[in-house]
Design a protein around this motif. Structure first.
Motif, mmCIF file in Angstrom:
data_model
loop_
_atom_site.group_PDB
_atom_site.id
_atom_site.type_symbol
_atom_site.label_atom_id
_atom_site.label_comp_id
_atom_site.label_asym_id
_atom_site.label_seq_id
_atom_site.Cartn_x
_atom_site.Cartn_y
_atom_site.Cartn_z
ATOM 1 N N LYS A 1 31.430 -51.015 144.592
ATOM 2 C CA LYS A 1 30.139 -51.213 145.266
ATOM 3 C C LYS A 1 30.334 -51.921 146.591
ATOM 4 O O LYS A 1 29.750 -51.541 147.600
ATOM 5 N N TYR B 1 32.984 -51.972 148.521
ATOM 6 C CA TYR B 1 33.595 -51.074 149.495
ATOM 7 C C TYR B 1 32.663 -49.933 149.886
ATOM 8 O O TYR B 1 32.706 -49.469 151.027
ATOM 9 N N THR B 2 31.804 -49.502 148.991
ATOM 10 C CA THR B 2 30.813 -48.483 149.333
ATOM 11 C C THR B 2 29.843 -49.032 150.383
ATOM 12 O O THR B 2 29.516 -48.339 151.359
ATOM 13 N N ASP B 3 29.408 -50.285 150.204
ATOM 14 C CA ASP B 3 28.525 -50.926 151.187
ATOM 15 C C ASP B 3 29.223 -51.068 152.540
ATOM 16 O O ASP B 3 28.625 -50.818 153.592
ATOM 17 N N LEU C 1 31.650 -49.191 153.667
ATOM 18 C CA LEU C 1 31.790 -47.845 154.214
ATOM 19 C C LEU C 1 30.484 -47.386 154.865
ATOM 20 O O LEU C 1 30.500 -46.774 155.944
ATOM 21 N N GLU C 2 29.352 -47.684 154.254
ATOM 22 C CA GLU C 2 28.056 -47.333 154.831
ATOM 23 C C GLU C 2 27.864 -48.020 156.185
ATOM 24 O O GLU C 2 27.356 -47.412 157.133
ATOM 25 N N LEU C 3 28.270 -49.275 156.280
ATOM 26 C CA LEU C 3 28.166 -49.997 157.546
ATOM 27 C C LEU C 3 29.042 -49.356 158.620
ATOM 28 O O LEU C 3 28.602 -49.143 159.750
ATOM 29 N N ASP D 1 30.027 -46.255 158.703
ATOM 30 C CA ASP D 1 29.410 -44.967 159.032
ATOM 31 C C ASP D 1 28.232 -45.135 159.992
ATOM 32 O O ASP D 1 28.054 -44.333 160.924
ATOM 33 N N MET D 2 27.434 -46.178 159.770
ATOM 34 C CA MET D 2 26.305 -46.440 160.684
ATOM 35 C C MET D 2 26.812 -46.725 162.091
ATOM 36 O O MET D 2 26.250 -46.235 163.073
ATOM 37 N N LYS D 3 27.865 -47.518 162.203
ATOM 38 C CA LYS D 3 28.422 -47.827 163.523
ATOM 39 C C LYS D 3 28.984 -46.566 164.169
ATOM 40 O O LYS D 3 28.805 -46.343 165.369
ATOM 41 N N ASP E 1 27.957 -43.486 163.663
ATOM 42 C CA ASP E 1 26.800 -42.698 164.095
ATOM 43 C C ASP E 1 26.240 -43.239 165.409
ATOM 44 O O ASP E 1 25.895 -42.470 166.308
#
Length: 132
Positions: free
Chosen positions: A98, A100-102, A104-106, A108-110, A112
């Protein structure tokens, strides 16, 4: 199969020192020795090392692994306790996943954000060059 300490160290990508440490700590219950005192690792020993390596990779402490190995050597009466240890370790792994998933989402946002900015800047550059 009978392997030397060097062969086992290479197979598990650890040092001979680490293997000796595991043996001293009781993580490999009964490594046999030749008459000259050299260790001989059997398939059973490799099984124990596989378990130890797996548990270490999941972040389990040496003392926790030692407790687990002791329980295993005590037989079927400890199955429930061993299962509890594995359930707890599964919870710890899921928490790490969880986390590392969080992260990774951060990331990915950067990415984007940068992709959007780069695209807009490239578009402006093209428009500016066409006007010239």
């Amino acid at each position: 199969m009978n392997l030397s300490i060097k062969e086992v160290a290479e197979k598990f990508n650890i040092t001979p020192y680490t293997l000796r440490y595991y043996e001293r700590e009781g993580l490999i219950p009964s490594v046999q020795r030749k008459d000259n005192g050299r260790r001989v690792y059997t398939d059973v020993d490799l099984g124990w090392l596989q378990i130890v390596s797996c548990m270490k990779a999941t972040g389990m402490s040496i003392s926790y692994i030692k407790n687990y190995v002791e329980l295993c050597t005590n037989g079927k009466d400890t199955l429930e306790e061993r299962r509890k240890i594995m359930c707890k370790q599964k919870e710890i792994i899921n928490e790490e996943i969880k986390k590392y998933t969080d992260l990774l989402e951060l990331v990915d946002m950067k990415l984007d954000y940068y992709d959007e900015k780069i695209s807009k800047d490239e578009l402006k550059k093209i428009i500016t060059e066409k006007k010239k």
